[in-house]
Design an enzyme around this catalytic site. Sequence first.
Site, PDB file in Angstrom:
ATOM      1  N   ARG A 101       0.846  -1.182   0.000  1.00  0.00           N
ATOM      2  CA  ARG A 101       0.000   0.000   0.000  1.00  0.00           C
ATOM      3  C   ARG A 101       0.886   1.237   0.000  1.00  0.00           C
ATOM      4  O   ARG A 101       1.691   1.419   0.902  1.00  0.00           O
ATOM      5  CB  ARG A 101      -0.864  -0.028   1.267  1.00  0.00           C
ATOM      6  N   THR A 105      -0.791   7.597  -1.001  1.00  0.00           N
ATOM      7  CA  THR A 105      -2.132   7.475  -1.623  1.00  0.00           C
ATOM      8  C   THR A 105      -2.991   6.396  -0.979  1.00  0.00           C
ATOM      9  O   THR A 105      -4.204   6.380  -1.159  1.00  0.00           O
ATOM     10  CB  THR A 105      -1.993   7.121  -3.114  1.00  0.00           C
ATOM     11  N   ASP A 197       0.172  -2.937  12.310  1.00  0.00           N
ATOM     12  CA  ASP A 197       0.689  -3.325  10.997  1.00  0.00           C
ATOM     13  C   ASP A 197       1.012  -4.816  11.020  1.00  0.00           C
ATOM     14  O   ASP A 197       1.975  -5.251  11.655  1.00  0.00           O
ATOM     15  CB  ASP A 197       1.943  -2.506  10.673  1.00  0.00           C
ATOM     16  N   ASP A 200       4.586  -5.985   9.792  1.00  0.00           N
ATOM     17  CA  ASP A 200       5.641  -5.653  10.754  1.00  0.00           C
ATOM     18  C   ASP A 200       5.574  -6.548  11.981  1.00  0.00           C
ATOM     19  O   ASP A 200       6.594  -7.003  12.499  1.00  0.00           O
ATOM     20  CB  ASP A 200       5.521  -4.183  11.186  1.00  0.00           C
TER      21      ASP A 200
HETATM   22  C1  PRP Z   1      -1.265  -4.579   4.379  1.00  0.00           C
HETATM   23  C2  PRP Z   1      -2.121  -5.813   4.459  1.00  0.00           C
HETATM   24  C3  PRP Z   1      -2.918  -5.730   3.191  1.00  0.00           C
HETATM   25  C4  PRP Z   1      -3.118  -4.254   3.023  1.00  0.00           C
HETATM   26  C5  PRP Z   1      -4.498  -3.922   3.486  1.00  0.00           C
HETATM   27  O1  PRP Z   1      -0.176  -4.766   3.568  1.00  0.00           O
HETATM   28  O2  PRP Z   1      -1.381  -6.983   4.606  1.00  0.00           O
HETATM   29  O3  PRP Z   1      -2.253  -6.301   2.075  1.00  0.00           O
HETATM   30  O4  PRP Z   1      -2.156  -3.603   3.839  1.00  0.00           O
HETATM   31  O5  PRP Z   1      -4.806  -2.622   3.195  1.00  0.00           O
HETATM   32  P1  PRP Z   1      -5.951  -2.203   2.183  1.00  0.00           P
HETATM   33  O6  PRP Z   1      -7.124  -3.079   2.431  1.00  0.00           O
HETATM   34  O7  PRP Z   1      -6.200  -0.757   2.563  1.00  0.00           O
HETATM   35  O8  PRP Z   1      -5.428  -2.314   0.786  1.00  0.00           O
HETATM   36  P2  PRP Z   1       0.983  -3.662   3.433  1.00  0.00           P
HETATM   37  O9  PRP Z   1       0.663  -2.688   2.347  1.00  0.00           O
HETATM   38  O10 PRP Z   1       1.240  -3.083   4.787  1.00  0.00           O
HETATM   39  O11 PRP Z   1       2.213  -4.502   2.913  1.00  0.00           O
HETATM   40  P3  PRP Z   1       3.070  -5.646   3.647  1.00  0.00           P
HETATM   41  O12 PRP Z   1       2.179  -6.846   3.799  1.00  0.00           O
HETATM   42  O13 PRP Z   1       4.154  -5.867   2.663  1.00  0.00           O
HETATM   43  O14 PRP Z   1       3.553  -5.125   4.968  1.00  0.00           O
HETATM   44  N1  URA Z   2      -2.445  -2.849   6.948  1.00  0.00           N
HETATM   45  C1  URA Z   2      -2.197  -3.349   8.191  1.00  0.00           C
HETATM   46  O1  URA Z   2      -1.252  -4.130   8.380  1.00  0.00           O
HETATM   47  N2  URA Z   2      -3.012  -2.972   9.184  1.00  0.00           N
HETATM   48  C2  URA Z   2      -4.053  -2.138   8.998  1.00  0.00           C
HETATM   49  O2  URA Z   2      -4.768  -1.844   9.956  1.00  0.00           O
HETATM   50  C3  URA Z   2      -4.274  -1.629   7.709  1.00  0.00           C
HETATM   51  C4  URA Z   2      -3.449  -2.012   6.700  1.00  0.00           C
END
Ligand code: PRP
Ligand code: URA
Length: 207
Positions: A101, A105, A197, A200
Amino acid sequence: MHYQIDHPCVQHKLALIRDVETGHKKFRELATEITEFICYEALKNIDTREVDVQTPLEVAKCRKIDHDIVVVPVLRAGVGMLEGILELVPTARVGFVGLYRDEETKQPVAYYERFPPQARTGMSIIIDPMLATGGSTVAAIDQLKAFGAKDIMVICIVTCPEGLALVEQEHPEVPIYTAAIDDHLNENKYIVPGLGDAGDRLFGTSH
Ligand code: PRP
Ligand code: URA
């Protein structure tokens, strides 16, 4: 179409995984366990075929799963759910969608895609612990459909009304299974109360 798994064992583990004091080792174990429970419920109606099994006494009419299952973790956090689902369906194939994400944006950015051909004929199960705005899940479903997948379901751990509404608007036929539907998204598009997160916390990259 969405389903919340309200079983006390799932809700107990959800309380533990949300806790800010839960470190990455325990967080990973809980993600695996919760996924197993949700998946157990989500797969309760998949097709089976009758088979004859010779027991020590006689032939028993039994049922075996009659479905090619393709599990699709959304990188990175979806990987934290893979072990749990493979415990339940060890013969499943695995595809991958790489999405992150954009911090400004909040829109998903695609960086990787690899699906086994069985995704076109079998059932594809997208796994991602957080369905927040829903943008990443919609993008993952779009990618699978563009590949030719027709039978798709989504399993997450925590979601919220905004994310469910978007996925259900864009892909109304795709069922979503979750352990929790939280209150809302905050100004950073994080689920509240959520669990923070997920990537993380799974991989120990926050601090
Ligand atoms: C997180 C999560 C989803 C997304 C959800 O990933 O694992 O993929 O955000 O958000 P959304 O519904 O608003 O699209 P992130 O972008 O943090 O990436 P990562 O898994 O690589 O940490
Ligand atoms: N991605 C995450 O890991 N947590 C949230 O709450 C939203 C997006």
